[in-house]
Write an enzyme that holds these catalytic residues in place. Sequence first.
Site, PDB file in Angstrom:
ATOM      1  N   ASP A   1       9.324   3.058   2.048  1.00  0.00           N
ATOM      2  CA  ASP A   1       8.119   3.830   2.350  1.00  0.00           C
ATOM      3  C   ASP A   1       7.848   3.675   3.840  1.00  0.00           C
ATOM      4  OD1 ASP A   1       5.599   4.817   2.824  1.00  0.00           O
ATOM      5  OD2 ASP A   1       4.681   3.965   1.021  1.00  0.00           O
TER       6      ASP A   1
ATOM      7  N   LYS B   1       2.339  11.175   6.990  1.00  0.00           N
ATOM      8  CA  LYS B   1       1.492  10.934   8.165  1.00  0.00           C
ATOM      9  C   LYS B   1       1.967  11.708   9.411  1.00  0.00           C
ATOM     10  CE  LYS B   1      -1.194   7.108   6.596  1.00  0.00           C
ATOM     11  NZ  LYS B   1      -0.830   6.079   5.645  1.00  0.00           N
TER      12      LYS B   1
ATOM     13  N   PHE C   1       0.863  -1.190   0.000  1.00  0.00           N
ATOM     14  CA  PHE C   1       0.000   0.000   0.000  1.00  0.00           C
ATOM     15  C   PHE C   1       0.894   1.232   0.000  1.00  0.00           C
ATOM     16  CE2 PHE C   1      -2.267   3.627   1.546  1.00  0.00           C
ATOM     17  CZ  PHE C   1      -3.435   3.575   0.810  1.00  0.00           C
TER      18      PHE C   1
HETATM   19  C1  LIG Z   1      -0.998   6.104   4.192  1.00  0.00           C
HETATM   20  C2  LIG Z   1       0.126   5.600   3.386  1.00  0.00           C
HETATM   21  C3  LIG Z   1       0.469   6.199   2.172  1.00  0.00           C
HETATM   22  C4  LIG Z   1      -0.352   7.298   1.545  1.00  0.00           C
HETATM   23  O1  LIG Z   1      -0.428   8.440   2.346  1.00  0.00           O
HETATM   24  P1  LIG Z   1      -1.599   9.512   2.060  1.00  0.00           P
HETATM   25  O2  LIG Z   1      -1.222  10.680   2.939  1.00  0.00           O
HETATM   26  O3  LIG Z   1      -2.881   8.872   2.473  1.00  0.00           O
HETATM   27  O4  LIG Z   1      -1.549   9.838   0.617  1.00  0.00           O
HETATM   28  C5  LIG Z   1       1.572   5.711   1.497  1.00  0.00           C
HETATM   29  N1  LIG Z   1       2.294   4.702   1.990  1.00  0.00           N
HETATM   30  C6  LIG Z   1       2.005   4.105   3.158  1.00  0.00           C
HETATM   31  C7  LIG Z   1       2.858   2.989   3.664  1.00  0.00           C
HETATM   32  C8  LIG Z   1       0.894   4.511   3.889  1.00  0.00           C
HETATM   33  O5  LIG Z   1       0.570   3.882   5.010  1.00  0.00           O
END
Ligand SMILES: *Cc1c(COP(=O)(O)O)cnc(C)c1O
Length: 413
Positions: free
Chosen positions: A238, A267, A153
């Site tokens: 990520d 985040k 994700f």
């Molecule tokens: C939430 C998330 C994203 C995307 O972040 P948004 O601010 O919702 O666009 C990307 N990678 C990971 C691992 C995430 O948990």
Amino acid sequence: MTILDNVTSESATPNTDAAIELESGHVARNYAPLPVVAHSAEGAWITDVDGRRYLDCLAAYSAVNFGHRNPEITAAAHAQLDTMTLASRAFHSDRLGPFAAALAKLADKDMVLPMNSGAEAVESGIKVARKWGAEVKGVPDGQANIVVAENNFHGRTISIVSFSSDPVARGGFGPYTPGFRKVPFGDADAVAAAIDENTVAVLLEPIQGEAGIIVPPDDFLPRVREICTANNVLMIADEIQSGLARTGYTFACQRWGVVPDVYLLGKALGGAVVPLSAVVANADVLGVLNPGEHGSTFGGNPLATAVGTTVVKMLATGEFQARSRELGERLHAGLRALIGQGVLAVRGFGLWAGVDVDPDLGTGKELSMALARRGILVKDTHGSTLRFAPPIVITAEEIDWAVGQLAEALAAV
Ligand SMILES: *Cc1c(COP(=O)(O)O)cnc(C)c1O
């Protein structure tokens, strides 16, 4: 109010019902929220429009690591609101430099590309990797490929859903962006086999969050690091959900002693106040960007970077990482004790736990509802997995209470 006062009764829900009706009528149905209408919040607690209090065990998917309205963060935001909020990158701002310097130091890198949402950070990382491939590695333009993991994700843009394995996230959104190769998460041999001379990056979550807090085998990330180095491929981590103290470390990669070439952050970086994301790397990577090649009107704005600088300052002490590690042991011990009593497995580190619940006892969504009625907010991920990711300001007593409520909720079904 004590924790026990919080257990919800069959009280009337007039404001909740009205708010949900208004929202349902006018908001695109791209989420299926629990029937809880948040009104205010402090620390680890959320109060709804009918005055009920809930222990927040989701923390907005780790965006609220430092608690709702953390006083140090809101003070920085208030001060900046009264000074300047938006400059655009057409000018310098006296807030951007300190933020970038502090964040680079925290990550032991030397450059930062500020963006807003997590998906933008991922998109930016992909663009930087392709440009690096074309200019530094010598991959013919348009030929670059990036190795990613199944069940990843990374966000919701067209390019990102192009390499998602989730039919719901992808369906109907084609045509898709080419140039991605999916391999099973945790399989370093598959990563090695997918790499060729046109591979510019391996993009991974160190621990897969949305997939259910999936922790890879201990040798996976160290081996990916070696494979990337041996093949002149960028390792992109990520850490948007796993980073910034969630797992008990500044970056989850540190658990395995691994240093990626590129961190993607988001985040919690925005302190639960504003969207703030970043690509963090050394100048030999981020230096490939020249004026006009990439940007964002709001990226690196004074309000966001004032907040972000405060967040980085708080992380630099290591206090939140240590707290997450210590309290995480308590959370995991409590949850593991429920294995055999409705819980099948518990995964994760620090204040981050994926709890597989016996599907015979109900779906993750049904259990989330049962927990909400008991004053605890969690989110199901896939099927019968519940995610516990409370704000790191949560107390030991509150953790014990949450685990006890889960035990009772499981016993009641
Ligand atoms: C939430 C998330 C994203 C995307 O972040 P948004 O601010 O919702 O666009 C990307 N990678 C990971 C691992 C995430 O948990």
